[in-house]
Design a protein around this motif. Structure first.
Motif, PDB file in Angstrom:
ATOM      1  N   VAL A   1     -20.927 -14.948 -21.606  1.00 42.69           N
ATOM      2  CA  VAL A   1     -20.196 -16.134 -21.165  1.00 42.69           C
ATOM      3  C   VAL A   1     -20.978 -17.362 -21.607  1.00 42.69           C
ATOM      4  O   VAL A   1     -22.190 -17.440 -21.384  1.00 42.69           O
ATOM      5  CB  VAL A   1     -20.038 -16.144 -19.625  1.00 42.69           C
ATOM      6  N   GLY A   2     -20.304 -18.297 -22.249  1.00 47.71           N
ATOM      7  CA  GLY A   2     -21.019 -19.480 -22.700  1.00 47.71           C
ATOM      8  C   GLY A   2     -20.097 -20.532 -23.273  1.00 47.71           C
ATOM      9  O   GLY A   2     -18.908 -20.596 -22.946  1.00 47.71           O
ATOM     10  N   SER A   3     -20.673 -21.330 -24.161  1.00 43.90           N
ATOM     11  CA  SER A   3     -19.921 -22.405 -24.805  1.00 43.90           C
ATOM     12  C   SER A   3     -20.133 -22.320 -26.314  1.00 43.90           C
ATOM     13  O   SER A   3     -20.985 -21.580 -26.792  1.00 43.90           O
ATOM     14  CB  SER A   3     -20.381 -23.774 -24.280  1.00 43.90           C
TER      15      SER A   3
ATOM     16  N   GLU B   1     -19.860 -21.147 -13.193  1.00 42.75           N
ATOM     17  CA  GLU B   1     -18.632 -20.737 -12.504  1.00 42.75           C
ATOM     18  C   GLU B   1     -17.860 -19.710 -13.328  1.00 42.75           C
ATOM     19  O   GLU B   1     -17.334 -18.732 -12.790  1.00 42.75           O
ATOM     20  CB  GLU B   1     -17.747 -21.958 -12.234  1.00 42.75           C
ATOM     21  N   LEU B   2     -17.800 -19.939 -14.632  1.00 54.48           N
ATOM     22  CA  LEU B   2     -17.108 -19.014 -15.516  1.00 54.48           C
ATOM     23  C   LEU B   2     -17.799 -17.647 -15.506  1.00 54.48           C
ATOM     24  O   LEU B   2     -17.140 -16.604 -15.461  1.00 54.48           O
ATOM     25  CB  LEU B   2     -17.063 -19.590 -16.933  1.00 54.48           C
ATOM     26  N   HIS B   3     -19.121 -17.652 -15.488  1.00 50.75           N
ATOM     27  CA  HIS B   3     -19.892 -16.403 -15.451  1.00 50.75           C
ATOM     28  C   HIS B   3     -19.564 -15.606 -14.189  1.00 50.75           C
ATOM     29  O   HIS B   3     -19.339 -14.391 -14.248  1.00 50.75           O
ATOM     30  CB  HIS B   3     -21.390 -16.721 -15.520  1.00 50.75           C
ATOM     31  N   ALA B   4     -19.520 -16.276 -13.051  1.00 48.40           N
ATOM     32  CA  ALA B   4     -19.204 -15.601 -11.787  1.00 48.40           C
ATOM     33  C   ALA B   4     -17.785 -15.022 -11.822  1.00 48.40           C
ATOM     34  O   ALA B   4     -17.554 -13.898 -11.364  1.00 48.40           O
ATOM     35  CB  ALA B   4     -19.359 -16.569 -10.622  1.00 48.40           C
TER      36      ALA B   4
ATOM     37  N   TRP C   1     -10.824 -17.221 -25.088  1.00 48.77           N
ATOM     38  CA  TRP C   1     -11.020 -18.630 -24.743  1.00 48.77           C
ATOM     39  C   TRP C   1     -10.692 -18.820 -23.273  1.00 48.77           C
ATOM     40  O   TRP C   1      -9.728 -18.263 -22.757  1.00 48.77           O
ATOM     41  CB  TRP C   1     -10.131 -19.525 -25.600  1.00 48.77           C
ATOM     42  N   CYS C   2     -11.494 -19.600 -22.594  1.00 47.21           N
ATOM     43  CA  CYS C   2     -11.329 -19.855 -21.163  1.00 47.21           C
ATOM     44  C   CYS C   2     -11.173 -21.351 -20.938  1.00 47.21           C
ATOM     45  O   CYS C   2     -11.631 -22.151 -21.749  1.00 47.21           O
ATOM     46  CB  CYS C   2     -12.549 -19.344 -20.402  1.00 47.21           C
TER      47      CYS C   2
ATOM     48  N   LEU D   1     -15.657 -17.809 -23.878  1.00 48.94           N
ATOM     49  CA  LEU D   1     -16.158 -19.141 -24.188  1.00 48.94           C
ATOM     50  C   LEU D   1     -15.202 -20.210 -23.680  1.00 48.94           C
ATOM     51  O   LEU D   1     -13.980 -20.068 -23.787  1.00 48.94           O
ATOM     52  CB  LEU D   1     -16.345 -19.311 -25.699  1.00 48.94           C
ATOM     53  N   ALA D   2     -15.776 -21.271 -23.160  1.00 42.61           N
ATOM     54  CA  ALA D   2     -14.979 -22.406 -22.703  1.00 42.61           C
ATOM     55  C   ALA D   2     -14.377 -23.110 -23.915  1.00 42.61           C
ATOM     56  O   ALA D   2     -15.055 -23.317 -24.926  1.00 42.61           O
ATOM     57  CB  ALA D   2     -15.851 -23.369 -21.904  1.00 42.61           C
TER      58      ALA D   2
END
Length: 192
Positions: A18-20, A74-77, A66-67, A44-45
């Motif tokens: 999870v990242g950017s 927060e995305l990781h959780a 894509w998120c 990824l955001a």
């Protein structure tokens, strides 16, 4: 090399990251998993920025999702909760085992410890590994983020650019413009 040694120790067959798009973590995980013959899923955001590695992602074993733009923590959780069968790698790969793997690789790569070492700092993992690998080296960590992680005994410097902005003074060598490249403006002025 660190991911190639570390990932097999986790005894999983499918990894998630999870990242950017502003860092190189997703690309590093995709490349390592491909070399190990393992699938990975990148969450990824979304962003208007297109990293240079994105077009190459199709040559890897990675699947890209894509998120919505969300803080990475927060995305990781959310991904950990929604995809419990995936081995969701910790943010910044911040684990004692990964840091120890990096320490060993650094010591082999630089058998004669340098007097001074300049590194980017996001999670602080790289700086902490360097501090352990080279206890007598003067280590400087340049934070590209507002709140860097634990950098050990390294000297902390803050890049003037926000994380999602490229380095104002890029180095004369290829570097991630949002993290690694921001070290140059400080290291090039060092007197050591």
């Amino acid at each position: 090399p660190a991911l190639l040694r570390y990932l097999p120790t986790l005894n999983h067959t499918h990894f998630a990251y999870v990242g950017s798009v502003y860092g190189s973590g997703a690309w590093a995980v995709a490349e390592a998993c491909t070399q190990l013959g393992l699938p990975c899923t990148l969450f990824l955001a979304t962003s208007d920025y297109v990293p240079v590695w994105l077009p190459e992602l199709g040559k890897t074993t990675a699947q890209l999702h894509w998120c919505p733009p969300t803080p990475v923590s927060e995305l990781h959780a959310k991904i950990s909760h929604d995809h419990p069968t995936l081995c969701n790698l910790p943010l910044g790969l911040d684990t004692p085992d990964f840091i120890e793997t990096m320490v060993r690789i650094m010591q082999v790569a630089l058998p004669s410890p340098p007097d001074e070492l300049w590194l980017p700092a996001l999670s602080g993992v790289l700086a902490r590994a360097a501090c352990r690998a080279f206890p007598n080296t003067d280590i400087h960590a340049v934070s590209a983020a507002k709140h860097p992680g634990d950098i050990g005994r390294a000297h902390l410097h803050y890049a003037p650019e926000k994380f999602h902005r490229p380095a104002q003074t890029p180095p004369p060598y290829p570097a991630c413009p949002f993290s690694d490249a921001k070290v140059w403006q400080f290291a090039s002025q060092s007197s050591t």
